[in-house]
Scaffold this motif. Structure first.
Motif, mmCIF file in Angstrom:
data_model
loop_
_atom_site.group_PDB
_atom_site.id
_atom_site.type_symbol
_atom_site.label_atom_id
_atom_site.label_comp_id
_atom_site.label_asym_id
_atom_site.label_seq_id
_atom_site.Cartn_x
_atom_site.Cartn_y
_atom_site.Cartn_z
ATOM 1 N N HIS A 1 0.995 -1.300 0.071
ATOM 2 C CA HIS A 1 0.008 -0.083 -0.291
ATOM 3 C C HIS A 1 0.987 1.350 0.057
ATOM 4 N N LYS B 1 1.176 5.399 -0.245
ATOM 5 C CA LYS B 1 0.671 6.739 -0.154
ATOM 6 C C LYS B 1 1.758 7.845 -0.353
ATOM 7 N N HIS B 2 1.464 8.657 -1.274
ATOM 8 C CA HIS B 2 2.507 9.519 -1.575
ATOM 9 C C HIS B 2 2.301 10.817 -0.541
ATOM 10 N N ASP C 1 -0.421 13.363 -0.620
ATOM 11 C CA ASP C 1 -1.723 12.659 -0.589
ATOM 12 C C ASP C 1 -2.207 12.650 0.881
ATOM 13 N N ALA C 2 -0.836 12.668 1.949
ATOM 14 C CA ALA C 2 -1.352 12.479 3.189
ATOM 15 C C ALA C 2 -2.444 13.626 3.626
ATOM 16 N N GLN D 1 0.097 7.047 7.085
ATOM 17 C CA GLN D 1 -0.358 5.457 6.565
ATOM 18 C C GLN D 1 -1.650 5.280 7.816
ATOM 19 N N GLU E 1 -7.258 3.280 6.683
ATOM 20 C CA GLU E 1 -7.633 3.101 5.032
ATOM 21 C C GLU E 1 -7.655 1.306 5.098
ATOM 22 N N GLY F 1 -4.564 -0.199 4.103
ATOM 23 C CA GLY F 1 -3.447 0.188 4.837
ATOM 24 C C GLY F 1 -3.161 -0.840 5.847
#
Length: 116
Positions: A2, A4-5, A8-9, A26, A29, A32
């Motif tokens: 998984h 997440k850039h 995008d946090a 993280q 999700e 996640g």
């Protein structure tokens, strides 16, 4: 896996924090992590949190700057790449006493009854 850039946090408000901007890197999700979530806390000078505690342990890792952690009157200054574990129910205060921002990685288990 998984991913997440950073762009995008999502920001989040941490209870009893001041002079702080939190980003959830993280967690919470569907795809996640299942056991814990990871936040990035950015504290301005004179920012901090507490005194308070949580019913679960947490880990702090200082990535930039320094943070003073106060437990039972004992003060410990964490610098870049220093880390600590705060046990469940231990009352702590954290204070950024420097004139530089402090960036910390925070790892915390999900609260009981929370399903990501």
């Amino acid at each position: 896996m998984h991913v997440k850039h950073f762009q995008d946090a999502e920001p989040y408000e941490a209870p009893n924090h001041f002079g702080c901007h939190g980003l959830r890197l993280q967690g919470f999700e569907p795809d996640g992590p299942k056991n814990q979530w990871v936040g990035l806390s950015q504290f301005l000078p004179a920012g901090g949190a507490g005194p308070d505690s949580t019913p679960f342990e947490k880990v702090y890792v200082v990535l930039e700057g320094e943070m003073t952690v106060i437990i039972d009157g004992a003060e410990t200054v964490l610098g870049k790449y220093d880390s600590c574990t705060i046990p469940a129910n231990e009352i702590r205060t954290i204070e950024n006493r420097s004139n530089h921002s402090c960036t910390m990685l925070v790892v915390i288990p999900y609260p009981p009854g929370v399903t990501p």
